[in-house]
Design an enzyme around this catalytic site. Structure first.
Site, PDB file in Angstrom:
ATOM      1  N   LYS A  10       0.818  -1.213   0.000  1.00  0.00           N
ATOM      2  CA  LYS A  10       0.000   0.000   0.000  1.00  0.00           C
ATOM      3  C   LYS A  10       0.857   1.270   0.000  1.00  0.00           C
ATOM      4  O   LYS A  10       2.058   1.230   0.281  1.00  0.00           O
ATOM      5  CB  LYS A  10      -0.939  -0.032   1.213  1.00  0.00           C
ATOM      6  CG  LYS A  10      -1.993  -1.161   1.135  1.00  0.00           C
ATOM      7  CD  LYS A  10      -2.976  -1.081   2.298  1.00  0.00           C
ATOM      8  CE  LYS A  10      -4.019  -2.189   2.204  1.00  0.00           C
ATOM      9  NZ  LYS A  10      -5.019  -2.083   3.306  1.00  0.00           N
ATOM     10  N   TYR A  50     -12.421  -1.438  -3.644  1.00  0.00           N
ATOM     11  CA  TYR A  50     -12.917  -1.649  -2.281  1.00  0.00           C
ATOM     12  C   TYR A  50     -14.439  -1.487  -2.193  1.00  0.00           C
ATOM     13  O   TYR A  50     -14.965  -1.170  -1.115  1.00  0.00           O
ATOM     14  CB  TYR A  50     -12.227  -0.703  -1.307  1.00  0.00           C
ATOM     15  CG  TYR A  50     -10.871  -1.196  -0.803  1.00  0.00           C
ATOM     16  CD1 TYR A  50     -10.749  -2.420  -0.145  1.00  0.00           C
ATOM     17  CD2 TYR A  50      -9.719  -0.431  -0.945  1.00  0.00           C
ATOM     18  CE1 TYR A  50      -9.528  -2.875   0.339  1.00  0.00           C
ATOM     19  CE2 TYR A  50      -8.485  -0.870  -0.457  1.00  0.00           C
ATOM     20  CZ  TYR A  50      -8.401  -2.097   0.188  1.00  0.00           C
ATOM     21  OH  TYR A  50      -7.199  -2.534   0.679  1.00  0.00           O
ATOM     22  N   PHE A  58     -15.407   4.055   7.281  1.00  0.00           N
ATOM     23  CA  PHE A  58     -14.044   4.404   6.896  1.00  0.00           C
ATOM     24  C   PHE A  58     -13.813   4.420   5.380  1.00  0.00           C
ATOM     25  O   PHE A  58     -12.693   4.642   4.922  1.00  0.00           O
ATOM     26  CB  PHE A  58     -13.030   3.454   7.567  1.00  0.00           C
ATOM     27  CG  PHE A  58     -13.238   1.974   7.237  1.00  0.00           C
ATOM     28  CD1 PHE A  58     -12.807   1.426   6.044  1.00  0.00           C
ATOM     29  CD2 PHE A  58     -13.858   1.132   8.165  1.00  0.00           C
ATOM     30  CE1 PHE A  58     -12.977   0.083   5.749  1.00  0.00           C
ATOM     31  CE2 PHE A  58     -14.042  -0.221   7.879  1.00  0.00           C
ATOM     32  CZ  PHE A  58     -13.595  -0.739   6.669  1.00  0.00           C
ATOM     33  N   ARG A  86      -2.623 -14.120   4.247  1.00  0.00           N
ATOM     34  CA  ARG A  86      -3.328 -13.414   5.327  1.00  0.00           C
ATOM     35  C   ARG A  86      -2.604 -13.621   6.662  1.00  0.00           C
ATOM     36  O   ARG A  86      -2.504 -12.702   7.466  1.00  0.00           O
ATOM     37  CB  ARG A  86      -4.773 -13.923   5.432  1.00  0.00           C
ATOM     38  CG  ARG A  86      -5.617 -13.705   4.184  1.00  0.00           C
ATOM     39  CD  ARG A  86      -6.100 -12.308   4.000  1.00  0.00           C
ATOM     40  NE  ARG A  86      -6.977 -11.863   5.052  1.00  0.00           N
ATOM     41  CZ  ARG A  86      -7.604 -10.681   5.043  1.00  0.00           C
ATOM     42  NH1 ARG A  86      -7.425  -9.840   4.019  1.00  0.00           N
ATOM     43  NH2 ARG A  86      -8.376 -10.320   6.037  1.00  0.00           N
ATOM     44  N   ARG A 103       2.307  -6.602   9.001  1.00  0.00           N
ATOM     45  CA  ARG A 103       1.641  -5.425   9.567  1.00  0.00           C
ATOM     46  C   ARG A 103       2.229  -5.047  10.927  1.00  0.00           C
ATOM     47  O   ARG A 103       2.360  -3.866  11.243  1.00  0.00           O
ATOM     48  CB  ARG A 103       0.133  -5.659   9.630  1.00  0.00           C
ATOM     49  CG  ARG A 103      -0.501  -5.501   8.231  1.00  0.00           C
ATOM     50  CD  ARG A 103      -1.927  -5.963   8.218  1.00  0.00           C
ATOM     51  NE  ARG A 103      -2.629  -5.531   7.004  1.00  0.00           N
ATOM     52  CZ  ARG A 103      -3.801  -6.031   6.624  1.00  0.00           C
ATOM     53  NH1 ARG A 103      -4.383  -6.965   7.343  1.00  0.00           N
ATOM     54  NH2 ARG A 103      -4.380  -5.591   5.523  1.00  0.00           N
ATOM     55  N   ASN A 113      -2.001   0.269   6.724  1.00  0.00           N
ATOM     56  CA  ASN A 113      -1.523  -1.004   7.254  1.00  0.00           C
ATOM     57  C   ASN A 113      -0.687  -1.814   6.267  1.00  0.00           C
ATOM     58  O   ASN A 113      -0.650  -3.043   6.321  1.00  0.00           O
ATOM     59  CB  ASN A 113      -2.703  -1.812   7.833  1.00  0.00           C
ATOM     60  CG  ASN A 113      -3.754  -2.129   6.806  1.00  0.00           C
ATOM     61  OD1 ASN A 113      -3.592  -1.820   5.623  1.00  0.00           O
ATOM     62  ND2 ASN A 113      -4.836  -2.753   7.237  1.00  0.00           N
ATOM     63  N   HIS A 116      -2.279  -5.322   1.417  1.00  0.00           N
ATOM     64  CA  HIS A 116      -3.588  -5.924   1.174  1.00  0.00           C
ATOM     65  C   HIS A 116      -3.366  -7.367   0.744  1.00  0.00           C
ATOM     66  O   HIS A 116      -2.376  -7.670   0.078  1.00  0.00           O
ATOM     67  CB  HIS A 116      -4.328  -5.185   0.044  1.00  0.00           C
ATOM     68  CG  HIS A 116      -5.486  -5.966  -0.498  1.00  0.00           C
ATOM     69  ND1 HIS A 116      -6.714  -5.986   0.110  1.00  0.00           N
ATOM     70  CD2 HIS A 116      -5.577  -6.806  -1.570  1.00  0.00           C
ATOM     71  CE1 HIS A 116      -7.522  -6.789  -0.575  1.00  0.00           C
ATOM     72  NE2 HIS A 116      -6.857  -7.294  -1.596  1.00  0.00           N
ATOM     73  N   GLU A 127     -10.095  -9.657  -7.861  1.00  0.00           N
ATOM     74  CA  GLU A 127      -8.991  -8.715  -7.671  1.00  0.00           C
ATOM     75  C   GLU A 127      -7.829  -8.922  -8.642  1.00  0.00           C
ATOM     76  O   GLU A 127      -7.193  -7.951  -9.062  1.00  0.00           O
ATOM     77  CB  GLU A 127      -8.483  -8.819  -6.225  1.00  0.00           C
ATOM     78  CG  GLU A 127      -9.525  -8.331  -5.220  1.00  0.00           C
ATOM     79  CD  GLU A 127      -9.095  -8.521  -3.776  1.00  0.00           C
ATOM     80  OE1 GLU A 127      -8.027  -9.110  -3.511  1.00  0.00           O
ATOM     81  OE2 GLU A 127      -9.856  -8.061  -2.885  1.00  0.00           O
TER      82      GLU A 127
HETATM   83  P1  ATP Z   1      -7.253  -5.620   3.081  1.00  0.00           P
HETATM   84  O1  ATP Z   1      -8.625  -5.831   2.468  1.00  0.00           O
HETATM   85  O2  ATP Z   1      -6.649  -4.294   2.728  1.00  0.00           O
HETATM   86  O3  ATP Z   1      -6.342  -6.779   2.850  1.00  0.00           O
HETATM   87  P2  ATP Z   1      -8.283  -6.509   5.627  1.00  0.00           P
HETATM   88  O4  ATP Z   1      -8.960  -7.572   4.837  1.00  0.00           O
HETATM   89  O5  ATP Z   1      -7.392  -6.914   6.760  1.00  0.00           O
HETATM   90  O6  ATP Z   1      -7.431  -5.565   4.685  1.00  0.00           O
HETATM   91  P3  ATP Z   1     -10.776  -5.060   5.606  1.00  0.00           P
HETATM   92  O7  ATP Z   1     -11.777  -5.213   6.698  1.00  0.00           O
HETATM   93  O8  ATP Z   1     -11.017  -5.707   4.289  1.00  0.00           O
HETATM   94  O9  ATP Z   1      -9.345  -5.494   6.200  1.00  0.00           O
HETATM   95  O10 ATP Z   1     -10.564  -3.486   5.401  1.00  0.00           O
HETATM   96  C1  ATP Z   1      -9.950  -2.996   4.210  1.00  0.00           C
HETATM   97  C2  ATP Z   1      -8.997  -1.897   4.588  1.00  0.00           C
HETATM   98  O11 ATP Z   1      -9.751  -0.789   5.092  1.00  0.00           O
HETATM   99  C3  ATP Z   1      -8.013  -2.223   5.724  1.00  0.00           C
HETATM  100  O12 ATP Z   1      -6.888  -2.927   5.309  1.00  0.00           O
HETATM  101  C4  ATP Z   1      -7.649  -0.825   6.185  1.00  0.00           C
HETATM  102  O13 ATP Z   1      -6.718  -0.194   5.290  1.00  0.00           O
HETATM  103  C5  ATP Z   1      -8.995  -0.123   6.094  1.00  0.00           C
HETATM  104  N1  ATP Z   1      -9.723  -0.233   7.358  1.00  0.00           N
HETATM  105  C6  ATP Z   1     -10.330  -1.321   7.877  1.00  0.00           C
HETATM  106  N2  ATP Z   1     -10.942  -1.066   9.045  1.00  0.00           N
HETATM  107  C7  ATP Z   1     -10.702   0.260   9.292  1.00  0.00           C
HETATM  108  C8  ATP Z   1     -11.051   1.140  10.342  1.00  0.00           C
HETATM  109  N3  ATP Z   1     -11.772   0.732  11.379  1.00  0.00           N
HETATM  110  N4  ATP Z   1     -10.610   2.425  10.236  1.00  0.00           N
HETATM  111  C9  ATP Z   1      -9.903   2.861   9.184  1.00  0.00           C
HETATM  112  N5  ATP Z   1      -9.537   2.064   8.142  1.00  0.00           N
HETATM  113  C10 ATP Z   1      -9.920   0.778   8.204  1.00  0.00           C
HETATM  114 MG    MG Z   2     -10.108  -7.123   3.087  1.00  0.00          MG
END
Ligand code: ATP
Ligand code: MG
Length: 140
Positions: A10, A50, A58, A86, A103, A113, A116, A127
């Site tokens: 990212k 997304y 968010f 993951r 992370r 973070n 992805h 994706e």
């Molecule tokens: P990714 O999809 O990026 O691999 P993830 O699957 O761990 O991450 P998701 O729940 O899919 O998490 O959320 C997508 C992304 O949105 C997160 O990686 C983070 O960048 C952002 N995000 C998630 N939760 C929050 C939150 N509570 N506040 C701010 N940003 C968030």
């Molecule tokens: Mg995700």
């Protein structure tokens, strides 16, 4: 069984200059890199990527973050690649991520973070072609 997943280094990790260290983690864990591309996404591209999160509080902030600079999209292949990536990434919130995860070591916040990873076979099927066409992915 061999499986493919989509990862994104990212914008926060690219800006910090830790993309190389993150790629090394993928390689050390045995992932094969089948494709890689630097891309600076538009707001529309990030929002479509997304889209599953569009009703989350968010969402706007996430799209702003993902478009603040370039990121590195990659296709990785390994046995059980989706679950293993993951695990290697760690929890969404770096404060909750296990020691030794990407992370834990490189993320700045729950939003910024570092990486992805596709969360299911269905996600990976959406994706991977979102970023790469067939000619851009090595056959093995
Ligand atoms: P990714 O999809 O990026 O691999 P993830 O699957 O761990 O991450 P998701 O729940 O899919 O998490 O959320 C997508 C992304 O949105 C997160 O990686 C983070 O960048 C952002 N995000 C998630 N939760 C929050 C939150 N509570 N506040 C701010 N940003 C968030
Ligand atoms: Mg995700």
């Amino acid at each position: 069984m061999s499986q493919r997943t989509l990862t994104i280094v990212k914008p926060d990790a690219i800006a910090k200059g830790v993309a190389g260290q993150i790629i090394a983690r993928f390689e050390q864990a045995g992932f094969r890199i089948l494709a890689a591309k630097l891309i600076h996404m538009t707001h529309e591209q990030a929002a479509d990527f997304y889209a599953v999160h569009k009703s989350r509080p968010f969402f706007r902030s996430l799209c702003a973050f993902m478009t603040q600079g370039p990121c590195l999209a990659m296709v990785l292949e390994a046995d059980d690649a989706i679950a293993r990536l993951r695990e290697l990434m760690g929890a969404t919130d770096p404060a909750k991520a296990a020691p030794g995860t990407i992370r834990k070591d490189f993320a700045s916040s729950i939003e910024a973070n570092a990486v992805h990873g596709s969360d299911s076979a269905e996600s990976a099927a959406f994706e991977i072609p979102y970023f790469f066409n067939g000619l851009e992915i090595l056959p093995r």
